[in-house]
Enzyme design. Structure first.
Site, PDB file in Angstrom:
ATOM      1  CB  CYS A  56       6.295  -0.063   7.410  1.00  0.00           C
ATOM      2  SG  CYS A  56       6.018  -1.600   6.617  1.00  0.00           S
TER       3      CYS A  56
ATOM      4  CB  THR B  62      -0.973   0.015   1.161  1.00  0.00           C
ATOM      5  OG1 THR B  62      -0.115  -0.305   2.346  1.00  0.00           O
ATOM      6  CG2 THR B  62      -2.079  -0.882   1.037  1.00  0.00           C
TER       7      THR B  62
END
Length: 439
Positions: free
Chosen positions: A265, A90
């Site tokens: 992240c 993502t």
């Protein structure tokens, strides 16, 4: 018999959708206990796994050769599974807004091959609400089925740390959530098959989504604080590493260090949270401030490299500079979202095209993502400056003699050495006369 019992008895299968640095180790771990289908859209990656090759270096070739995971790029094989775990990237767009295309695409793929009675668990890091507001409608549309009646959904944020051989799926408490008590119970029990550290049952899917996104936001803010301290102490002529070593003797001091913040992240997730906050009318103060500091560290490093070249009487334009390390973290081949690229691009603004060596990095990936061809460490010679950008174990073993061979002949005072990760003995190199600098 519940779905959990059927999975445990190998009467039903689990599927892993996305076989990257996180998804593949999960698939291999589950395959020790249950039947697993490992799906990825990359036929090239799947073929490597079938040949027993682990390009991620997360579990190693031997584990891939011996695993019972059924690796495939054929999405129709997903119809054979009743418990689907979606682990896809993502990332963020250039403007730092969430890029949900991978998770949307994966939802379409799963939806097309969903069967009644299935459970779909998303692990990709997202802002609170994505699973229920974006993924479920896609699953319903593609499958023609109704969520809650024909299939159920949950969320369990991934916590695997790429390159870390200690903190693995089995050893980290797993946060799990489900759309109702039945799905939560099944999801928890399935993960308990492989997670020795146990699971934490979150109150809702949104709580689990929020928990994940703040974990990395917290780390990002703490590293930003260290980076800001480094900038301040550098102006004061104080060694930041020495300060942190002294402060770290207090029992409740948090051990964070300055550095480049990349990867999938820490440098990305905060933007997911602030994006959703903006939609609700709140503009982040602390989170975005931390992001700005961390995003500018590549430029800050180069500014100090240039200053040291000038002090060493080395002409800046066309100066010979080498960068050791290009991955986003040490001992990991992953180069995606590495912030070392910021150093490379900033150097080019000064007319410097650096040599880059990284024996750990995925060379094909770096070429595809950044158009960069790596040099070998042995080819680095006649340099004016060396930037140690990543703390690979191989670099930790370098001696002063090894670095001497990389520089031009001449006095040590003309040798500029930047140690971004602080892996070298500062006193040793300063005593030798190097122009040594670190964050």
């Amino acid at each position: 018999m519940s779905l959990y019992e059927k999975i445990k008895n190998r009467e039903e299968k689990i599927s892993l959708v996305g076989l990257g640095y996180v998804g593949m180790p999960i698939a291999v771990s589950f395959a020790k206990k249950v039947n697993v289908i490992g799906f990825d859209i990359s036929e090239e990656k799947v073929e490597l796994y079938k040949k027993g090759i682990d390009p991620t270096k997360e579990v190693g070739d031997d584990a891939i050769k011996s695993t019972t995971v059924e690796f495939t790029a054929d999405e129709s094989k997903l119809k054979e599974a009743k418990f689907h775990i979606v682990v896809v990237p993502t990332p963020v767009n250039v403007d730092h807004t969430p890029d949900l295309r991978p998770v949307e695409s994966a939802s379409r793929t799963v939806g097309r091959n969903l069967t009644k009675g299935s459970i779909v668990v998303f692990e990709s890091t997202v802002y609170p609400g994505v699973t229920e507001e974006i993924c479920i409608p896609i699953l319903e549309r593609e499958s023609g089925m109704k969520c809650g009646e024909d299939f159920k959904v949950g969320y369990s944020p991934e916590r695997i740390n790429p390159g870390d051989k200690v903190h693995r799926l089995e050893t980290i408490v797993k946060v799990v959530s489900g759309m109702d008590e039945e799905s939560l119970d099944i999801i928890a029990k399935v993960y308990e098959l492989v997670v020795d550290a146990g699971v934490h049952r979150a109150e809702s899917i949104k709580v689990a989504e929020a928990a994940k996104v703040i974990e990395n936001s917290q780390r990002d803010i703490n590293i930003a604080f260290m980076n800001e301290l480094s900038i301040i102490f550098n102006k004061m002529g104080i060694d930041t590493k020495a300060v942190l070593k002294a402060a770290g003797t207090k029992w409740n001091f948090l051990n964070f260090f300055p550095g480049l913040v990349g990867g999938h992240c820490i440098g990305v997730d905060p933007y997911y949270l602030t994006y959703k906050a903006e939609q609700l009318g709140y503009h982040s103060q602390i989170i975005l401030s931390g992001r700005r500091i961390n995003d500018d560290m590549g430029k800050y490093v180069v500014e100090n490299l240039i200053k040291n070249l000038i002090k060493a009487d080395v002409p800046v334009k066309d100066a010979k500079v080498a960068i050791l390390g290009f991955t986003f973290k040490e001992n990991c081949p992953d180069t995606r979202n590495t912030r070392v690229i910021d150093i490379v691009n900033e150097l080019k603004e000064y007319g410097i095209t650096p040599m880059i060596a990284d024996p750990e990095a995925d060379a094909e990936e770096a070429k595809h993502e950044y158009g960069i061809d790596f040099d070998s460490v042995e080819d680095i010679k006649e340099m004016d400056a060396i930037v140690v950008a990543v703390g690979h174990d191989q670099f930790l073993r370098f001696t002063q003699e090894d670095f001497n061979k990389m520089f031009k002949e001449g006095s040590y005072e003309s040798k500029v050495l930047l140690d971004i990760k602080g892996i070298l003995d500062r006193k040793e190199y300063e005593a030798a006369g190097y122009k040594y600098w670190r964050l």
